[in-house]
Design a protein around this motif. Structure first.
Motif, PDB file in Angstrom:
ATOM      1  N   LEU A 198       0.832  -1.199   0.000  1.00 56.72           N
ATOM      2  CA  LEU A 198       0.000   0.000   0.000  1.00 56.72           C
ATOM      3  C   LEU A 198       0.869   1.252   0.000  1.00 56.72           C
ATOM      4  CD1 LEU A 198      -2.769   1.407   0.255  1.00 56.72           C
ATOM      5  CD2 LEU A 198      -2.560   1.147   2.746  1.00 56.72           C
ATOM      6  N   GLY A 199       2.018   1.190   0.674  1.00 60.98           N
ATOM      7  CA  GLY A 199       2.893   2.355   0.730  1.00 60.98           C
ATOM      8  C   GLY A 199       3.361   2.821  -0.637  1.00 60.98           C
ATOM      9  N   LEU A 200       3.631   1.877  -1.543  1.00 58.83           N
ATOM     10  CA  LEU A 200       4.049   2.261  -2.894  1.00 58.83           C
ATOM     11  C   LEU A 200       2.923   2.966  -3.634  1.00 58.83           C
ATOM     12  CD1 LEU A 200       6.138  -0.849  -4.035  1.00 58.83           C
ATOM     13  CD2 LEU A 200       6.967   1.388  -3.260  1.00 58.83           C
ATOM     14  N   PHE A 201       1.691   2.485  -3.440  1.00 57.01           N
ATOM     15  CA  PHE A 201       0.562   3.180  -4.064  1.00 57.01           C
ATOM     16  C   PHE A 201       0.427   4.592  -3.502  1.00 57.01           C
ATOM     17  CE2 PHE A 201      -3.818   4.616  -3.579  1.00 57.01           C
ATOM     18  CZ  PHE A 201      -4.157   4.784  -4.913  1.00 57.01           C
ATOM     19  N   LEU A 202       0.598   4.749  -2.187  1.00 58.15           N
ATOM     20  CA  LEU A 202       0.478   6.077  -1.586  1.00 58.15           C
ATOM     21  C   LEU A 202       1.541   7.025  -2.133  1.00 58.15           C
ATOM     22  CD1 LEU A 202      -0.335   5.111   2.119  1.00 58.15           C
ATOM     23  CD2 LEU A 202      -1.924   5.852   0.324  1.00 58.15           C
ATOM     24  N   GLU A 203       2.722   6.500  -2.424  1.00 62.34           N
ATOM     25  CA  GLU A 203       3.747   7.322  -3.070  1.00 62.34           C
ATOM     26  C   GLU A 203       3.290   7.763  -4.463  1.00 62.34           C
ATOM     27  OE1 GLU A 203       7.444   5.250  -3.156  1.00 62.34           O
ATOM     28  OE2 GLU A 203       7.612   5.127  -0.967  1.00 62.34           O
ATOM     29  N   GLU A 204       2.692   6.830  -5.219  1.00 61.73           N
ATOM     30  CA  GLU A 204       2.169   7.169  -6.540  1.00 61.73           C
ATOM     31  C   GLU A 204       1.041   8.190  -6.434  1.00 61.73           C
ATOM     32  OE1 GLU A 204       2.421   5.750 -10.355  1.00 61.73           O
ATOM     33  OE2 GLU A 204       3.991   6.767  -9.222  1.00 61.73           O
ATOM     34  N   ALA A 205       0.177   8.017  -5.435  1.00 62.61           N
ATOM     35  CA  ALA A 205      -0.919   8.968  -5.240  1.00 62.61           C
ATOM     36  C   ALA A 205      -0.373  10.361  -4.936  1.00 62.61           C
ATOM     37  CB  ALA A 205      -1.831   8.493  -4.112  1.00 62.61           C
ATOM     38  N   TYR A 206       0.630  10.423  -4.086  1.00 64.57           N
ATOM     39  CA  TYR A 206       1.239  11.718  -3.752  1.00 64.57           C
ATOM     40  C   TYR A 206       1.827  12.373  -5.003  1.00 64.57           C
ATOM     41  CZ  TYR A 206       4.109  15.229  -1.414  1.00 64.57           C
ATOM     42  OH  TYR A 206       4.662  16.411  -1.017  1.00 64.57           O
ATOM     43  N   ARG A 207       2.498  11.570  -5.820  1.00 66.96           N
ATOM     44  CA  ARG A 207       3.088  12.106  -7.049  1.00 66.96           C
ATOM     45  C   ARG A 207       2.026  12.683  -7.972  1.00 66.96           C
ATOM     46  NH1 ARG A 207       3.390  10.656 -12.097  1.00 66.96           N
ATOM     47  NH2 ARG A 207       2.441   8.607 -11.742  1.00 66.96           N
ATOM     48  N   CYS A 208       0.935  11.976  -8.161  1.00 66.83           N
ATOM     49  CA  CYS A 208      -0.078  12.374  -9.139  1.00 66.83           C
ATOM     50  C   CYS A 208      -0.946  13.539  -8.661  1.00 66.83           C
ATOM     51  CB  CYS A 208      -0.982  11.185  -9.463  1.00 66.83           C
ATOM     52  SG  CYS A 208      -0.161   9.877 -10.399  1.00 66.83           S
ATOM     53  N   CYS A 242       3.728   7.861   5.072  1.00 71.44           N
ATOM     54  CA  CYS A 242       3.500   8.438   3.737  1.00 71.44           C
ATOM     55  C   CYS A 242       3.483   9.957   3.833  1.00 71.44           C
ATOM     56  CB  CYS A 242       2.216   7.899   3.116  1.00 71.44           C
ATOM     57  SG  CYS A 242       0.700   8.725   3.615  1.00 71.44           S
ATOM     58  N   ALA A 243       3.703  10.615   2.700  1.00 70.58           N
ATOM     59  CA  ALA A 243       3.805  12.075   2.681  1.00 70.58           C
ATOM     60  C   ALA A 243       2.443  12.752   2.726  1.00 70.58           C
ATOM     61  CB  ALA A 243       4.567  12.518   1.427  1.00 70.58           C
ATOM     62  N   LEU A 244       1.378  12.006   2.465  1.00 73.39           N
ATOM     63  CA  LEU A 244       0.036  12.564   2.543  1.00 73.39           C
ATOM     64  C   LEU A 244      -0.390  12.697   4.003  1.00 73.39           C
ATOM     65  CD1 LEU A 244      -1.568  10.399  -0.274  1.00 73.39           C
ATOM     66  CD2 LEU A 244      -1.048  12.838  -0.418  1.00 73.39           C
ATOM     67  N   GLN A 245      -1.215  13.673   4.294  1.00 76.17           N
ATOM     68  CA  GLN A 245      -1.678  13.921   5.655  1.00 76.17           C
ATOM     69  C   GLN A 245      -3.016  13.218   5.889  1.00 76.17           C
ATOM     70  OE1 GLN A 245      -1.802  18.170   6.217  1.00 76.17           O
ATOM     71  NE2 GLN A 245       0.429  18.340   6.411  1.00 76.17           N
ATOM     72  N   LEU A 246      -3.110  12.494   7.010  1.00 80.67           N
ATOM     73  CA  LEU A 246      -4.351  11.800   7.356  1.00 80.67           C
ATOM     74  C   LEU A 246      -5.392  12.803   7.824  1.00 80.67           C
ATOM     75  CD1 LEU A 246      -5.900   9.142   7.789  1.00 80.67           C
ATOM     76  CD2 LEU A 246      -4.933   9.072  10.107  1.00 80.67           C
ATOM     77  N   SER A 247      -6.523  12.824   7.140  1.00 75.37           N
ATOM     78  CA  SER A 247      -7.625  13.719   7.493  1.00 75.37           C
ATOM     79  C   SER A 247      -8.748  12.985   8.214  1.00 75.37           C
ATOM     80  CB  SER A 247      -8.174  14.383   6.213  1.00 75.37           C
ATOM     81  OG  SER A 247      -9.307  15.162   6.499  1.00 75.37           O
ATOM     82  N   HIS A 248      -8.922  11.694   7.885  1.00 72.02           N
ATOM     83  CA  HIS A 248     -10.063  10.963   8.462  1.00 72.02           C
ATOM     84  C   HIS A 248      -9.808   9.471   8.363  1.00 72.02           C
ATOM     85  CE1 HIS A 248     -14.205   9.577   9.119  1.00 72.02           C
ATOM     86  NE2 HIS A 248     -14.158   8.955   7.957  1.00 72.02           N
ATOM     87  N   HIS A 249     -10.165   8.736   9.433  1.00 76.86           N
ATOM     88  CA  HIS A 249     -10.149   7.275   9.396  1.00 76.86           C
ATOM     89  C   HIS A 249     -11.345   6.762  10.182  1.00 76.86           C
ATOM     90  CE1 HIS A 249      -9.042   3.278  11.246  1.00 76.86           C
ATOM     91  NE2 HIS A 249      -9.068   3.021   9.954  1.00 76.86           N
TER      92      HIS A 249
END
Length: 270
Positions: free
Chosen positions: A133-143, A192-199
């Motif tokens: 999942l971490g690799l996908f989160l890196e891709e999400a951050y990039r895009c 991951c570099a994205l900030q958690l807003s909600h879980h």
């Protein structure tokens, strides 16, 4: 909704979901409910979209969530794309003939979008099939553009708990979940570099008349049940043993298939 892992499981998972394309919609009642819950939580927490935003549904499957997003957006909204690894799933999605949606065969581990070109990424019950999942989160951050959002649902390690209990009782061996624990999920999100807003963690459950119906339901969804790799006489014997033990987990409504679901919203800082 399906997505793809970039590993030796790649062809197997893609094949399973491709084979399930014809039966998926008829079996995916609970999956549609989870997609609706993801939409509701996203609407409550994300700002109103600007005009001409680009939205992507990752692991779109037959396109239920993608089409709901199309109906939710304003007329001046920007491009909307559903991506999936399984071509037969995309053929089903394209049968909706919506001119507002682009359908694209692609791997979630290598998103086919340029850096900083996407405003919102969505994914419902797809990312659990990824190896990392971490690799996908890196891709999400990039895009994502600065200020962009990622909203997804994924399965946790309590999923299909009762079925795994039956499997362990019949085989005499422990059968741990193949899905992510909440501790590992939080660790992955923390790094991951994205900030958690909600879980939010929520359990969804559907019931089947017997173990055979449960297994058939999983097969129709493209999910891999404990007996899915067994064939012939051995497979029938295994199912009979599971059926004989099933009263140990049976509830008044039938044999439960529980989905331990995590809803996550992440934000890319400006």
């Amino acid at each position: 909704m399906t997505v793809m892992a970039s590993s030796s499981r790649h062809s197997d998972i893609g094949r399973r979901f491709a084979q399930a394309a014809a039966t998926y919609d008829g079996a995916a009642v609970l999956q549609r409910g989870i997609a609706e819950s993801l939409l509701a939580q996203t609407q409550q927490r994300l700002p109103s979209p600007s005009s001409n935003e680009r939205w992507i549904d990752v692991g779109c499957g037959t396109g239920y969530l993608t089409q709901r997003l199309a109906r939710q957006r304003a007329p001046q909204a920007g491009p909307l794309c559903g991506i999936d690894i399984a071509h037969p799933m995309l053929l089903k999605a394209r049968s909706s003939r919506s001119n507002a949606i682009q359908w694209l065969q692609a791997d979630a581990a290598r998103l086919p979008f340029s850096t900083g070109s996407v405003d919102r990424l969505y994914s419902s019950l797809a990312l659990q099939w990824l190896d990392d999942l971490g690799l996908f989160l890196e891709e999400a951050y990039r895009c994502l553009r600065p200020g962009g959002w990622l909203s997804f649902s994924t399965l946790g390690d309590d999923t299909l708990r009762e079925l795994r209990q039956l499997q362990q009782q019949v085989s005499g061996r422990p059968h741990p979940s193949s899905f992510m624990s909440v501790e590992r999920l939080y660790e992955t999100l923390h790094h991951c570099a994205l900030q958690l807003s909600h879980h939010r963690r929520q359990s969804f459950c559907c019931h089947y008349a017997d173990v055979i119906q449960l297994m058939r339901g999983l097969s129709q969804l493209g999910a891999q049940g404990p007996a899915s790799s067994r064939r012939g006489l051995k497979g029938r014997t295994w199912l009979r043993q599971l059926t004989a033990a099933s009263d140990n987990v049976r509830e008044p409504q039938g044999i439960p298939a529980r989905y331990d679901t995590h809803f996550v919203i992440l934000h890319k800082p400006r």
